[in-house]
Design a protein around this motif. Sequence first.
Motif, PDB file in Angstrom:
ATOM      1  N   ILE A   1     -13.132  18.493  68.956  1.00 23.70           N
ATOM      2  CA  ILE A   1     -12.799  17.290  68.199  1.00 23.70           C
ATOM      3  C   ILE A   1     -13.433  17.341  66.814  1.00 23.70           C
ATOM      4  CG2 ILE A   1     -13.098  14.776  68.120  1.00 23.70           C
ATOM      5  CD1 ILE A   1     -12.966  14.791  71.187  1.00 23.70           C
ATOM      6  N   LEU A   2     -14.700  17.756  66.757  1.00 29.78           N
ATOM      7  CA  LEU A   2     -15.414  17.827  65.491  1.00 29.78           C
ATOM      8  C   LEU A   2     -14.737  18.802  64.534  1.00 29.78           C
ATOM      9  CD1 LEU A   2     -17.909  16.661  64.086  1.00 29.78           C
ATOM     10  CD2 LEU A   2     -19.220  18.613  64.960  1.00 29.78           C
ATOM     11  N   LYS A   3     -14.210  19.883  65.061  1.00 27.78           N
ATOM     12  CA  LYS A   3     -13.499  20.851  64.226  1.00 27.78           C
ATOM     13  C   LYS A   3     -12.278  20.208  63.578  1.00 27.78           C
ATOM     14  CE  LYS A   3     -10.900  25.188  64.563  1.00 27.78           C
ATOM     15  NZ  LYS A   3     -10.450  26.277  65.461  1.00 27.78           N
ATOM     16  N   ARG A   4     -11.513  19.436  64.346  1.00 26.39           N
ATOM     17  CA  ARG A   4     -10.303  18.793  63.795  1.00 26.39           C
ATOM     18  C   ARG A   4     -10.665  17.725  62.765  1.00 26.39           C
ATOM     19  NH1 ARG A   4      -9.772  22.371  67.962  1.00 26.39           N
ATOM     20  NH2 ARG A   4      -7.593  23.079  68.026  1.00 26.39           N
ATOM     21  N   LEU A   5     -11.773  17.022  62.997  1.00 26.72           N
ATOM     22  CA  LEU A   5     -12.183  16.012  62.033  1.00 26.72           C
ATOM     23  C   LEU A   5     -12.569  16.633  60.699  1.00 26.72           C
ATOM     24  CD1 LEU A   5     -14.264  13.590  64.312  1.00 26.72           C
ATOM     25  CD2 LEU A   5     -11.910  13.314  63.504  1.00 26.72           C
ATOM     26  N   ARG A   6     -13.182  17.807  60.726  1.00 27.27           N
ATOM     27  CA  ARG A   6     -13.525  18.504  59.486  1.00 27.27           C
ATOM     28  C   ARG A   6     -12.273  18.941  58.746  1.00 27.27           C
ATOM     29  NH1 ARG A   6     -18.202  22.147  62.385  1.00 27.27           N
ATOM     30  NH2 ARG A   6     -19.915  20.616  62.234  1.00 27.27           N
ATOM     31  N   ILE A   7     -11.277  19.423  59.499  1.00 23.63           N
ATOM     32  CA  ILE A   7     -10.006  19.812  58.865  1.00 23.63           C
ATOM     33  C   ILE A   7      -9.336  18.597  58.235  1.00 23.63           C
ATOM     34  CG2 ILE A   7      -7.707  20.748  59.304  1.00 23.63           C
ATOM     35  CD1 ILE A   7      -8.944  22.432  61.538  1.00 23.63           C
TER      36      ILE A   7
END
Length: 947
Positions: A776-782
């Motif tokens: 989830i954190l990866k998608r939020l950074r994107i």
Amino acid sequence: MVYNQNKNPNKTFLAYGSQNPLDLIGSFEAEIEADGKILKATFYVIKGGTKDLLGKITAISLGVLKIGFGINQITTTKAFTKFKGVLINIPIDDSVHPVSQPCRRIPIPLESLVENKLEELLESDIIEKVHEPSKWVSPIVPILKKNGELRLCVDMRRANAAIMRENHPLPTMTQMLPKFRKACVFSKLDIKNAFHQLEIHPKSRYITTFITMKGLFRYKRLMFGINCAPEIFQKTLERILVGCEGVINFIDDILIFGDSEDQHDIRLQHVLKILKDNEVLLNEEKCIFKVKNIQFLGHELTPQGVKPQNKYVDSIKQFRIPKKLEELKSFLGLVNYIGKWIPKLATLTEPLKKLLRNKLGKNTGLDKFWGKEQETAFSHLKTTLSKIQSLGYYDVEDKTQVIADASPVGIGAVLIQINSKGPKVIAYGNRTLSDCERRYSQTEKEALALVWAVEHFDIYLFGKEFDLITDHKPLEVIFGPKSKPCARIERWVLRLQAYVFKTIYRPGKTNIADPLSRLCVYSNSIPSGGDSHVHHIVEHSRPLAISLNEIRKISNSDSEIQLVRKGIYDKQWVDSVKAYKIFENELCFYEEILLRGNKIVVPMNLRKDVLSAAHEGHPGIVGMKGRLRSKVWWPRIDKDVENLVKSCKGCTLVGLPNNPFPLKRRELPTAPWVDLAVDFLGPLPSGEYLFVLIDYYSRYKEVKICRIITSAQTIKMLKEIFSRLGFPMSITADNGRQFISQEFKSYCAECNIKLYNTIPYWPQQNGEVERQNRDILKRLRICKIEGKDMKDSLYEYLMMYNSTPHSTTGSSPSELFFKRQNRDKIPSIEAINSEMIDLEIRDMDKTNKDKGKEYTDRKRKASENIISHGDKVYVKNMEKPNKLCANFNSTPHTVEASKGGDVMVRNDKTGQVFRKNVVHLKKVEGQWTVQNNGSQNIDDDSEKIPS
């Protein structure tokens, strides 16, 4: 003298010697060249001049004259001289498998001496650095000389197996004797460091490669230890001296002789000129010029004739009368061996044989039975033995044997040659053992006898193959190429590297050298001196805090070491010291101190002190082992080091944590929405949090956005989710305050949901939800990079995630959770049989989880929990106030319960009970006294249970 009167300081005078400076005849200009410099100068011709003279400036310009700093500096090359135009190619058998031996440890105090010796050899151009791998690598053994200097020996025993011998015969005395029949003046020249004056071809230098603590080196010059070196040097020197008359050489000894002084002087000058032209360096201290008598190849050459040297027959003349029956048998054995040269042998030996027929005991004294008849027979036989005609006639073509033996008081040797007519004695030799040598073990005495015998008969044996015969069986192995003997014998073995021999065992009954060792005259005049190397090892291998007298005193009273002494000297090995018997050939005694190789064997009462000294500075297990191994040894020393380091409180508190417990994979639940995992992700830059919920069966995910993360808000979000999907059987959460509050526990109990809390500071126990948080954190950074709305991006991710087949189950979460495939933007065909899918899911889930468990356990070096109920442990400091803070709290805790990696511990000081993972604990080992007067920092986030 002609002067230029300072009118022109650059004038170059052609001649000087005239008394009148005005007697100038004329001048001319010419070019002068010196060392590549060309200078145009004016020459003046002086009447009556006798010598040439250069002007000051001209001389300075040409470099002939120097004025000022550096005028007295002399530039000399440090390279050791070598034969002009000679390049040696060592013949190597490529079919022999190369051996690359490891570096041998040397005493630390000798390291600086070895480094200095290497630098000296490098500067002398005798060795060179090796920067690439080598097929052949030999170890070095540093040997201390009596004057304190160091000799660097290379153990070439393995490499010599691949070096082929030169087919070049060495000269024999039989061939040379006719040349001396008219000689009356002799000179003998000795070549300094003869082998080092021959350069080795670069293509064959690799065979001499040796390893040191400074890396690999190899010899550029021929070296002592190469078995073909004598023949190579003999052939080379013969070629240089081929045109010289009245000259012979044996290896590096050159003998010049003449019928008269004039003839001798002419020949000597010619030889010296030849040697100078070939840049051969002589050892002036060992050269002998213009003498009437000279010793050469074991013979004494005189104008009257040739005779053997007295030292090879004096040992027989000095025989004392046998005192025991065993000594008499040894003497008669030698007599019978060469009986063919003794006339009336039976008659001469009859008085002595009478004593044998009396059936006396083995150690019976002969004083009562020894009479005048026996005395006469014994004296006659001694005279006959020393005058037999075979002595002095040596033939290099005959098979050669050296027989050596050692008794408690002396060593003896006989040089034998065998031809078609049978064996013949060439020379005898013996000497008395010194007081120190008499304390050697029998193995060491027998080894010393072999080494002394070879060096005593060196003139006959150097460069020739021969048999070395002993009646001591272990020496067959000790003198082999793969042996690893004790420090004293190792030094002797390396002295025989340049000789080519085969060690052969024969029973003592056939050893004719026995009487030479037993019947020698007792004497203490021979200096010891031979143990300086061993003394240096003992002096520098002992721990500095322990004196030699203390080691000697305690070793003398140590029962274990005394049992080892009986094993070495009397061959009486008992079970309690069987750990020493494995290294029997490496053990020796220096006075009362036991050595294994170049290491001191520490007595039991000193081992604790040695361990404490070695642990100063708190080295780790590996470092402490290396520190001790370079100096001392005792059985199970590695285990003692491990126990000491593990029981050190300081090392334990700041050491690394335990290895993690092996992964325990969670079983797949029986159906969807049975076991759930929850967690909060945040805070995000907007101040919001994400409440993440995962179904363990299907990996179905729910995500809620909130700003408040209290227990009441958490319960409110769960009620909304449960209103759609129902209550699960269990929930797994971390130790956040909202999950461990009484309000949340009451809600779970009210809904009949079992709550599991993970171990504090061990998020891996709830790994599924932690892994999802990372995605989830990866998608939020994107989303932030692309500038999109966070909620829209989160919904897109959930749609994608719940519709994508999971890597472990092989099916999408929505398919497993709702028994149907989510309809998204990608066309699809729904699965027909969900039951078949479920079976495949279970098989695939178990297989992949097992693979992941094996990989992760191996990567993390996981091991079973060694902590059990009742153990004392230290607890890891989760928050460190500074960098110097220890990894673990010094207050001990007691283990109350342990299940896998989950451990309950009680603080011994406060009585509080904590739940910890095994990696947060360190077992207290040893007998340390616990001090509880320090302050304790207790982590507020840990789960506290009243004791």
